[in-house]
Design a protein around this motif. Structure first.
Motif, PDB file in Angstrom:
ATOM      1  N   CYS A  82      13.252  -6.026 -66.561  1.00  0.00           N
ATOM      2  CA  CYS A  82      12.936  -6.079 -65.127  1.00  0.00           C
ATOM      3  C   CYS A  82      14.150  -6.575 -64.338  1.00  0.00           C
ATOM      4  CB  CYS A  82      11.758  -7.006 -64.875  1.00  0.00           C
ATOM      5  SG  CYS A  82      11.456  -7.306 -63.109  1.00  0.00           S
ATOM      6  N   CYS A 105      10.368  -0.252 -59.232  1.00  0.00           N
ATOM      7  CA  CYS A 105      11.344   0.698 -59.801  1.00  0.00           C
ATOM      8  C   CYS A 105      10.793   1.376 -61.049  1.00  0.00           C
ATOM      9  CB  CYS A 105      12.673   0.021 -60.110  1.00  0.00           C
ATOM     10  SG  CYS A 105      12.656  -1.085 -61.534  1.00  0.00           S
ATOM     11  N   TYR A 107      10.824   0.528 -64.099  1.00  0.00           N
ATOM     12  CA  TYR A 107      11.622   0.451 -65.318  1.00  0.00           C
ATOM     13  C   TYR A 107      10.805  -0.196 -66.441  1.00  0.00           C
ATOM     14  CZ  TYR A 107      15.949  -0.285 -68.034  1.00  0.00           C
ATOM     15  OH  TYR A 107      16.936  -0.284 -68.991  1.00  0.00           O
ATOM     16  N   CYS A 108       9.953  -1.181 -66.103  1.00  0.00           N
ATOM     17  CA  CYS A 108       9.104  -1.824 -67.116  1.00  0.00           C
ATOM     18  C   CYS A 108       8.137  -0.811 -67.731  1.00  0.00           C
ATOM     19  CB  CYS A 108       8.336  -2.992 -66.511  1.00  0.00           C
ATOM     20  SG  CYS A 108       7.457  -2.607 -64.991  1.00  0.00           S
TER      21      CYS A 108
ATOM     22  N   GLU B   4      11.712  12.520 -61.981  1.00  0.00           N
ATOM     23  CA  GLU B   4      12.834  11.580 -61.992  1.00  0.00           C
ATOM     24  C   GLU B   4      14.026  12.117 -61.204  1.00  0.00           C
ATOM     25  OE1 GLU B   4      12.229   8.737 -62.800  1.00  0.00           O
ATOM     26  OE2 GLU B   4      11.220   8.489 -64.731  1.00  0.00           O
ATOM     27  N   SER B  81      18.941  -8.043 -67.527  1.00  0.00           N
ATOM     28  CA  SER B  81      18.575  -6.657 -67.231  1.00  0.00           C
ATOM     29  C   SER B  81      19.799  -5.784 -66.963  1.00  0.00           C
ATOM     30  CB  SER B  81      17.638  -6.605 -66.023  1.00  0.00           C
ATOM     31  OG  SER B  81      17.440  -5.266 -65.637  1.00  0.00           O
ATOM     32  N   LEU B  83      19.628  -2.959 -65.734  1.00  0.00           N
ATOM     33  CA  LEU B  83      19.415  -2.287 -64.454  1.00  0.00           C
ATOM     34  C   LEU B  83      20.065  -3.104 -63.333  1.00  0.00           C
ATOM     35  CD1 LEU B  83      18.248   0.077 -62.970  1.00  0.00           C
ATOM     36  CD2 LEU B  83      16.047  -1.061 -62.903  1.00  0.00           C
ATOM     37  N   VAL B 135      21.238   1.057 -69.580  1.00  0.00           N
ATOM     38  CA  VAL B 135      19.921   1.043 -68.929  1.00  0.00           C
ATOM     39  C   VAL B 135      18.952   1.898 -69.740  1.00  0.00           C
ATOM     40  CG1 VAL B 135      18.647   1.918 -66.918  1.00  0.00           C
ATOM     41  CG2 VAL B 135      20.711   0.551 -66.592  1.00  0.00           C
ATOM     42  N   TYR B 136      19.468   3.017 -70.278  1.00  0.00           N
ATOM     43  CA  TYR B 136      18.588   3.943 -70.990  1.00  0.00           C
ATOM     44  C   TYR B 136      18.543   3.692 -72.496  1.00  0.00           C
ATOM     45  CZ  TYR B 136      18.424   5.992 -66.483  1.00  0.00           C
ATOM     46  OH  TYR B 136      18.230   6.149 -65.146  1.00  0.00           O
TER      47      TYR B 136
END
Lengths: 208, 305
Positions: A82, A105, A107-108, B4, B81, B83, B135-136
């Motif tokens: 997160c 977003c 992402y979680c 996406e 994170s 992100l 991130v991925y």
């Protein structure tokens, strides 16, 4: 009530797949269409074996249900990834989202292998099982556990649950417990497949 | 497969920006003995195209937020994170690049200082591409948690950045000529040399891509999890044609440029085909990379449920 770490217990041998737990959760938390904090995947597989000598066929077909919401993991990947710290582990070991910080977003949602965090388009933020924290506070029972007609669900201090029911949680279609260390104990169905198995598939993808 | 789209646009725009910036830097380095005036005249228009592209990408990325008004909260978890780190690096790259562009435009500060700033921007950009790949690289998504993800993103960065710069240089030179600019044989030679270099680099990147791809597919096939298997089945089944289209487009773009390189080596002087082939190569590679990125998201299968 105060708990060190809450967890869920689920007995696959008792569940009939009725989804009363999902509906009780939806009702309690007033969830919109498409947002289901507790879901019941139906895992199916198997085949037919034909014995030429006796000209008979026997099957190995199976289906079993797994009621699953959030397991308030020891290593919650949702909170790790997160970007805002909105997702966090708080009182009684409950993992929850702070709706004033979350930016939606998702992402979680991408990371969680249990599908627990779910986006609420009306609110623009992530939402998820909060273990019915309001009920827990006054010594009550989560809505899902209270609603189960087969008494397949239970909850409590994870240490107590493990002492009573063992420590199995790596059952397909759930991921291996080593990935996020869920606070979950499962009594496996007689035909249960291990996590990651390629012998079955989720037969009700549209429900989860 | 379109849900996406904001992320497809963001990751492609960011990688193309980084790639273009780095390629422009390489052009400056390789041609150190060309007069700075000629170098600047040829490369600066391309430099100023990067800014809008990156801003466009960053803006697109906020479109996928449920609560875009507090997008700044995305910087609150840098300690764990990727992100958060990605967003920070994106902003640092944009800020450093913008500062460099402004200094360069007004010729402010010593040349060495501007060069140092360009180097810092390039390093920030390449780190940004790494952050995007991390991130991925989620441990719950076997199709992404592999070296193939950073490799794929760096190939996109250099391939797309290269053909974008080639197209920008050629188009800018065409515009200069249309506006009645003086013929400048030195600038022309520089552009021809650069496009040749980019075509050669593109062929190397394509080679890497075509070695990487079978290796990736065999990784998916042997990884063992149901999730990796499901991704493989999507790539070879439902998305087979898009997968093929992606490779054909990129191949056509790069080989088109390579053909030009070959032609120019044989006939001295600038081929009339240069603008058409260079712009076509860019459009082909961009389309291929766009489809490839759509598939990257569309074939994501997580372990568990």
């Amino acid at each position: 009530m105060e708990y060190k770490q809450l967890g869920f217990y689920f007995d696959q041998t008792l569940c009939t797949g009725c989804k009363a737990c999902s509906i009780a959760c939806k009702d309690k938390h007033d969830l919109p269409v498409g947002v289901n904090w507790r879901r019941v995947p139906e895992y199916s597989g198997g085949s037919w074996l034909v014995d030429e000598s006796t000209d008979t066929a026997t099957n190995t077909v199976f289906t079993y249900y797994t009621s699953i919401s959030c397991n308030h993991c020891e290593d919650p990947i949702c909170a790790t990834v997160c970007p805002t710290q909105a997702m966090h582990k708080g009182a009684n070991g409950i993992v929850s989202v702070d709706p004033d910080i979350c930016i939606g977003c998702r992402y979680c949602e991408m990371a969680c292998p249990y599908g627990a965090p779910q986006f609420n388009p009306d609110k623009g933020v992530m939402t998820k099982c909060n273990f019915c924290a309001d009920r827990i506070e006054v010594g009550g029972t989560p809505a899902c556990v209270a609603s189960c007609p087969s008494r397949a669900l239970d909850f409590g201090e994870i240490e107590d649950l493990r002492a009573r029911y063992g420590d199995q949680a790596s059952i397909a279609p759930l991921p291996d417990a080593s990935v996020t260390q869920p606070n979950l104990v499962v009594t496996p169905h007689a035909m249960a497949e291990p996590s990651g198995s390629r012998n079955g598939h989720i037969a009700n993808l549209e429900d989860i | 497969m379109w849900h996406e789209l904001p992320l497809v646009i963001f990751t492609i725009a960011a990688q193309m920006s980084v790639g273009s910036f780095v390629v422009l830097g390489i052009i400056q380095l390789v041609n150190w003995n060309t007069p700075q005036r000629t170098l600047d005249k040829v490369t600066m228009p391309a430099l100023y195209a990067i800014g809008p592209l990156l801003v466009f990408g960053l803006a697109a990325s906020t479109l996928h937020l449920g609560s875009p008004m507090r997008a700044a909260n995305a910087l609150l978890h840098l300690q764990s994170s990727w992100l958060s780190r990605e967003i920070l690096l994106g902003m640092l790259f944009a800020g450093s690049g913008a500062l460099f562009a402004v200094l360069q435009w007004f010729r402010w500060g010593p040349h060495r200082l501007r060069q140092a700033l360009a180097l810092i921007t390039a390093v920030l950009g390449l780190t940004l591409v790494y952050a995007i790949s991390q991130v991925y690289s989620l441990r719950t998504i076997p199709a992404w948690a592999t070296y193939a993800t950073p490799l794929r993103f760096y190939i996109t960065t250099f391939l797309l950045g290269g053909v974008a710069v080639a197209a920008a240089l050629v188009v800018a030179s065409y515009v200069r000529r249309r506006r009645g600019g003086e013929p400048d044989p030195e600038a022309r030679a520089l552009i021809t040399r650069t496009v040749q270099g980019i075509a050669f680099g593109g062929i190397l990147a394509l080679g890497l891509k075509f070695i990487g791809q079978p290796a990736y597919l065999s990784y998916l096939g042997t990884e063992g999890s149901a999730a990796a298997q499901a991704t493989l089945e999507l790539l070879n089944g439902k998305y087979m044609w898009l997968s093929a289209a992606q490779n054909i487009l990129i191949f056509a773009g790069v080989v088109g440029l390579g053909f030009l390189l070959f032609r120019m080596a044989r006939s001295r002087g600038v081929s009339r085909l240069l603008p058409v082939v260079t712009v076509a190569a860019f459009v082909l590679v961009l389309s291929g990379e766009f489809i490839g990125r759509l598939l990257f998201y569309a074939t994501m299968v997580r372990i568990g449920i």
